[in-house]
Design an enzyme around this catalytic site. Structure first.
Site, PDB file in Angstrom:
ATOM      1  CG  HIS A 102     -26.562  22.946 -17.122  1.00  0.00           C
ATOM      2  ND1 HIS A 102     -25.792  24.054 -17.361  1.00  0.00           N
ATOM      3  CD2 HIS A 102     -26.557  22.746 -15.782  1.00  0.00           C
ATOM      4  CE1 HIS A 102     -25.321  24.496 -16.209  1.00  0.00           C
ATOM      5  NE2 HIS A 102     -25.773  23.728 -15.226  1.00  0.00           N
ATOM      6  CD  GLU A 156     -29.708  19.024  -8.933  1.00  0.00           C
ATOM      7  OE1 GLU A 156     -29.322  18.201  -8.098  1.00  0.00           O
ATOM      8  OE2 GLU A 156     -29.993  20.199  -8.657  1.00  0.00           O
TER       9      GLU A 156
HETATM   10  N1  ACO Z   1     -37.014  18.221 -20.235  1.00  0.00           N
HETATM   11  C1  ACO Z   1     -37.681  18.509 -21.379  1.00  0.00           C
HETATM   12  N2  ACO Z   1     -37.450  19.604 -22.119  1.00  0.00           N
HETATM   13  C2  ACO Z   1     -36.501  20.437 -21.683  1.00  0.00           C
HETATM   14  C3  ACO Z   1     -35.765  20.202 -20.506  1.00  0.00           C
HETATM   15  C4  ACO Z   1     -36.052  19.028 -19.778  1.00  0.00           C
HETATM   16  N3  ACO Z   1     -35.406  18.734 -18.659  1.00  0.00           N
HETATM   17  N4  ACO Z   1     -34.890  21.214 -20.308  1.00  0.00           N
HETATM   18  C5  ACO Z   1     -35.067  22.069 -21.328  1.00  0.00           C
HETATM   19  N5  ACO Z   1     -36.044  21.599 -22.154  1.00  0.00           N
HETATM   20  C6  ACO Z   1     -36.516  22.214 -23.392  1.00  0.00           C
HETATM   21  C7  ACO Z   1     -37.491  23.332 -23.095  1.00  0.00           C
HETATM   22  O1  ACO Z   1     -38.816  22.847 -23.035  1.00  0.00           O
HETATM   23  C8  ACO Z   1     -37.253  24.253 -24.268  1.00  0.00           C
HETATM   24  O2  ACO Z   1     -37.944  23.711 -25.376  1.00  0.00           O
HETATM   25  P1  ACO Z   1     -38.681  24.679 -26.419  1.00  0.00           P
HETATM   26  O3  ACO Z   1     -37.554  25.294 -27.210  1.00  0.00           O
HETATM   27  O4  ACO Z   1     -39.528  23.737 -27.200  1.00  0.00           O
HETATM   28  O5  ACO Z   1     -39.463  25.685 -25.631  1.00  0.00           O
HETATM   29  C9  ACO Z   1     -35.765  24.114 -24.555  1.00  0.00           C
HETATM   30  O6  ACO Z   1     -35.401  22.829 -24.047  1.00  0.00           O
HETATM   31  C10 ACO Z   1     -34.909  25.173 -23.892  1.00  0.00           C
HETATM   32  O7  ACO Z   1     -35.284  25.264 -22.520  1.00  0.00           O
HETATM   33  P2  ACO Z   1     -35.031  26.527 -21.611  1.00  0.00           P
HETATM   34  O8  ACO Z   1     -36.053  26.550 -20.522  1.00  0.00           O
HETATM   35  O9  ACO Z   1     -34.864  27.755 -22.442  1.00  0.00           O
HETATM   36  O10 ACO Z   1     -33.619  26.172 -21.036  1.00  0.00           O
HETATM   37  P3  ACO Z   1     -32.958  26.902 -19.804  1.00  0.00           P
HETATM   38  O11 ACO Z   1     -31.537  27.059 -20.136  1.00  0.00           O
HETATM   39  O12 ACO Z   1     -33.703  28.128 -19.401  1.00  0.00           O
HETATM   40  O13 ACO Z   1     -33.189  25.829 -18.638  1.00  0.00           O
HETATM   41  C11 ACO Z   1     -32.966  24.212 -16.993  1.00  0.00           C
HETATM   42  C12 ACO Z   1     -32.229  25.094 -18.016  1.00  0.00           C
HETATM   43  C13 ACO Z   1     -33.802  25.083 -16.056  1.00  0.00           C
HETATM   44  C14 ACO Z   1     -31.957  23.433 -16.139  1.00  0.00           C
HETATM   45  C15 ACO Z   1     -33.885  23.218 -17.753  1.00  0.00           C
HETATM   46  O14 ACO Z   1     -33.124  22.393 -18.603  1.00  0.00           O
HETATM   47  C16 ACO Z   1     -34.765  22.393 -16.835  1.00  0.00           C
HETATM   48  O15 ACO Z   1     -35.852  22.843 -16.457  1.00  0.00           O
HETATM   49  N6  ACO Z   1     -34.330  21.146 -16.460  1.00  0.00           N
HETATM   50  C17 ACO Z   1     -35.073  20.326 -15.551  1.00  0.00           C
HETATM   51  C18 ACO Z   1     -34.812  20.740 -14.103  1.00  0.00           C
HETATM   52  C19 ACO Z   1     -33.431  20.381 -13.599  1.00  0.00           C
HETATM   53  O16 ACO Z   1     -32.890  19.327 -13.916  1.00  0.00           O
HETATM   54  N7  ACO Z   1     -32.842  21.290 -12.792  1.00  0.00           N
HETATM   55  C20 ACO Z   1     -31.492  21.146 -12.249  1.00  0.00           C
HETATM   56  C21 ACO Z   1     -30.526  22.008 -13.003  1.00  0.00           C
HETATM   57  S1  ACO Z   1     -28.856  21.726 -12.580  1.00  0.00           S
HETATM   58  C22 ACO Z   1     -28.532  22.780 -11.289  1.00  0.00           C
HETATM   59  O17 ACO Z   1     -29.081  23.821 -11.152  1.00  0.00           O
HETATM   60  C23 ACO Z   1     -27.553  22.408 -10.316  1.00  0.00           C
END
Ligand code: ACO
Length: 512
Positions: A398, A451
Site C-alpha cells: 500500500h 483487497e
Molecule cells: N508484490 C510484490 N512487490 C511489491 C508489491 C506487491 N504487491 N507492492 C509493492 N511491491 C514492491 C515493488 O516492487 C517495489 O520494489 P522495488 O523497490 O524493488 O522496486 C516496492 O515494493 C515499492 O513499490 P511501489 O510501486 O513504489 O509502491 P507504491 O506505493 O507505488 O504501490 C501499490 C502501492 C500500487 C498498492 C502496490 O503495492 C501494488 O501494486 N500492490 C498490488 C496491487 C494491489 O493490491 N492493489 C490494491 C491497492 S489497495 C486500494 O487501492 C484500495
C-alpha cells in the site's frame, strides 16, 4: 497584504514553532507533528536550532525499514539547517527556499529561533509563480504531498489507522449502519435515531432507476455482455447525470449538489444489480422498500433476501471502503470538481480511476491468485516465483500503510466469523506471502491491503467476482460525493505543473 514583495518573513512566518529535541524518538516527534498539523519540527538546544526533521525524513525512515519508536530524532534530522532572519524580504526568501529545495526553513534572529516559514506560507502570501522552481522537488506519484485540506477523513500509514471525520472508521463499521456513515460524510455528523429515519426516508425513493434511463439499460447491457460491469456503470452514470440535467458545480448551491450526490449514491447499487442481471439475460429486481442499503443490494442481485450475517458482513465491508484519504479516484473527483464540472462528471472520472488494478481492480485478482496457488503446500513456491520474476502479489502493499492495513485486519475477522475453508487457506497464504515479501523485498513493509480479504468476504457472501470492484465503487461513491461537496464549497482550480525533460526547445520545425 497583496503585494508580497513588500512583505518580510516576519509577516508570514508561523510561531510559536513546534520543536523537538535530538534525543527523543522519531515517533514522539512525528506524533507532535500530527497533533499540531505541521510538516516539520525544528530540533532545538535551548532556543538555538540545531536541526530540522520533516515529513520527508519520515518517508526516508520508513523506506529504510527503520523503527520510529526506537530511532532518535538526531539520527534522521538535517543538522545545522539553513535559516533566514525575520526581516528578510518574503519574495527573496521564497526564491532562496525554492533554489535550495527546502519546504520549511527556521527563522532565526541572533542565533535564537523566532519562527518557521514554509514554502506554502510564502507561495500563498507572496503570490509568486512557483512552477519552474519547485516541480523537480515533488516526489514521483505525489507520494506524501498534501494537496488539499479536508475535514472528511485521513489515513495514518505508520499507525495503521484511518478515520471518517473524527471517528475511527473501523469502529464505525463495527457499531453503525452504512446509512449512518453516509450521513456523517455528507452532513458532517452522525445521525440521531430520528435523523437516521428521516435520512432513510429521503434516500429510499432515490434508489429507483430514473424513468429516462430504464429503457436504455438493457441496450447498454446488450452492447457489453462481456464487459466489466464497472465499465457499464461508468457509461450509465454518465448518461443518468445528463438525463437528470446535473448542472455544473460552479453554478449550483450546496443543496442542489447534495441532492445530486444523494441521487447517484442511492441509485448505484440498483444500477449495478440491474446491469449484472441484464448481462445474464435476467430481469432487474426493483429495490426492496423494507431493506437497508447492503441487504437490498444483495437482494437485488440474487432476487433473494440475504442471510442477516451476509448482509451485515457486506455492510461492514462497504462502510470500511467509503473513504480513504486522497487516493487516486478521490483526487480525480476533486480535480474534476475543481474545474466547476457537474457531479456526474466527477464521479464518472473517479470510476475510471478506480477501475485500474493498482487501485480498485485487485480483489478478484487476489482470489485468482488463491486459485492459482491451489493448495497450501504450493503457496511458498508460487509466491517466491511471482515476486522473483517481478510480479506483484495482488492484495499486498500500500502506498500509505507501512504496517497492517486496518481494513484488512477487520475483513480477516469478518471472514473468520463467516467461516469456511477459503478463509483458512487465505490466512495461510497471507502468512507465507508476508514472509516471502519480507525476505525478497526487505524494508518495503508489504502487508495485506483491503483487497486481499475483501475478495474472500464477498465470495463467501455470494457476490460473483466480476462484482467485487463494482461493489467497492458503490460505497466509495459516497466518499467521492462528500469530496465533491467539500471541493465545491471552497474551490480553487487544481492545475499543477510538470517538469519538461524533452529536447530543449525551440528547435527548427523540419520542412517536408
Ligand atoms: N508484490 C510484490 N512487490 C511489491 C508489491 C506487491 N504487491 N507492492 C509493492 N511491491 C514492491 C515493488 O516492487 C517495489 O520494489 P522495488 O523497490 O524493488 O522496486 C516496492 O515494493 C515499492 O513499490 P511501489 O510501486 O513504489 O509502491 P507504491 O506505493 O507505488 O504501490 C501499490 C502501492 C500500487 C498498492 C502496490 O503495492 C501494488 O501494486 N500492490 C498490488 C496491487 C494491489 O493490491 N492493489 C490494491 C491497492 S489497495 C486500494 O487501492 C484500495
Amino acid at each position: 497584504m497583496s503585494d508580497g514583495s513588500k512583505q518580510t518573513v516576519a509577516d508570514v512566518m508561523s510561531r510559536p514553532v513546534v520543536t523537538a529535541v535530538s534525543g527523543e524518538t522519531v515517533a514522539e516527534a512525528a506524533s507532535r507533528m500530527r497533533e499540531r498539523h505541521v510538516g516539520s519540527v525544528v530540533v532545538v538546544d535551548g532556543d538555538v536550532p540545531v536541526g530540522i526533521l520533516t515529513e520527508r525524513d519520515l518517508v526516508r525512515l520508513s523506506a529504510d525499514g527503520a523503527d520510529p519508536s526506537t530511532d532518535r530524532v538526531a539520527d534522521w534530522m538535517t543538522p545545522d539547517p539553513d535559516s533566514v532572519p525575520s526581516d528578510a524580504d518574503a519574495a527573496a526568501a521564497f526564491t532562496s527556499l525554492a533554489e535550495r529545495g527546502y519546504r520549511h526553513i527556521p527563522v532565526v534572529d541572533d542565533k535564537v529561533l523566532v519562527g518557521l516559514v514554509s514554502m506554502r506560507d510564502l507561495m500563498r502570501i507572496a503570490a509568486i509563480q512557483p512552477a519552474d522552481t519547485i516541480a523537480s522537488d515533488i516526489p514521483r506519484g505525489l507520494e506524501g504531498v498534501a494537496v488539499a485540506e479536508t475535514t472528511i477523513g485521513d489515513v495514518r500509514g505508520f499507525e495503521g489507522f484511518y478515520h471518517y471525520r473524527q471517528y475511527d472508521a473501523v469502529e464505525l463499521a463495527e457499531k453503525r449502519t452504512l446509512e449512518d456513515a453516509w450521513y456523517l460524510l455528507f452532513d458532517g455528523e452522525l445521525p440521531t435515531l430520528d435523523e437516521r429515519n428521516r435520512f432513510l426516508d429521503e434516500v429510499r425513493p432515490l434508489r429507483e432507476i430514473p424513468a429516462a434511463l430504464a429503457p436504455v439499460l438493457p441496450e447498454i447491457a446488450r452492447l457489453g455482455t462481456d464487459a466489466p460491469p464497472l465499465d457499464l456503470l461508468r457509461t450509465t452514470v454518465s448518461l443518468m447525470a445528463a438525463a437528470l440535467g446535473f448542472r455544473p458545480s460552479l453554478d449550483v448551491d450546496r443543496v442542489e449538489l447534495r441532492a445530486d450526490g444523494l441521487r447517484v449514491c442511492a441509485v448505484v447499487p440498483t444500477l449495478l444489480a440491474s446491469i449484472h442481471r441484464l448481462q445474464r439475460g435476467l430481469q432487474p429486481i426493483p429495490p426492496h422498500p423494507e431493506l437497508p442499503y447492503a441487504a437490498n443490494y444483495l437482494y437485488m442481485l440474487n432476487d433473494k433476501v440475504p442471510l442477516p450475517e451476509h448482509a451485515r458482513a457486506i455492510e461492514q465491508y462497504l462502510i470500511s471502503t467509503i473513504d480513504h484519504g486522497f487516493n487516486a479516484s478521490t483526487f480525480t473527483a476533486r480535480v474534476i470538481t475543481s474545474t466547476g464540472a457537474d457531479l456526474g462528471a466527477a464521479v464518472v472520472g473517479a470510476i475510471g480511476a478506480l477501475s485500474g488494478p493498482l487501485h480498485g481492480g485487485a480483489p478478484s485478482r487476489a482470489l485468482a491468485m488463491l486459485d492459482a496457488i491451489g493448495t497450501p503446500e504450493q503457496a511458498e513456491a508460487y509466491l517466491r516465483e511471482q515476486v522473483s520474476s517481478g510480479q506483484r502479489l495482488m492484495g499486498f502493499g500500500h502506498r500509505v500503510y507501512k504496517t497492517d492495513d486496518p481494513r484488512s485486519v477487520m475483513l480477516r475477522g469478518i471472514a473468520e466469523r463467516l467461516g469456511g475453508e477459503q478463509v483458512e487457506f487465505a490466512k495461510q497464504v497471507e502468512r507465507t506471502a508476508v514472509d516471502v515479501l519480507g525476505e525478497l523485498k526487505p524494508g518495503r513493509r508489504l502487508y495485506t491491503n483491503v483487497e486481499f480479504y475483501a475478495g474472500v468476504v464477498m465470495s463467501t457472501c455470494g457476490l460473483p467476482r466480476e462484482m467485487f470492484t463494482p461493489t467497492f465503487a458503490s460505497s466509495r461513491m459516497v466518499g467521492w460525493c462528500a469530496h465533491v461537496l467539500e471541493q465545491a464549497a471552497d474551490n480553487r482550480l487544481i492545475r499543477p505543473s510538470a517538469s519538461y525533460v524533452g529536447p530543449p526547445p525551440p528547435q527548427p520545425v523540419p520542412e517536408i
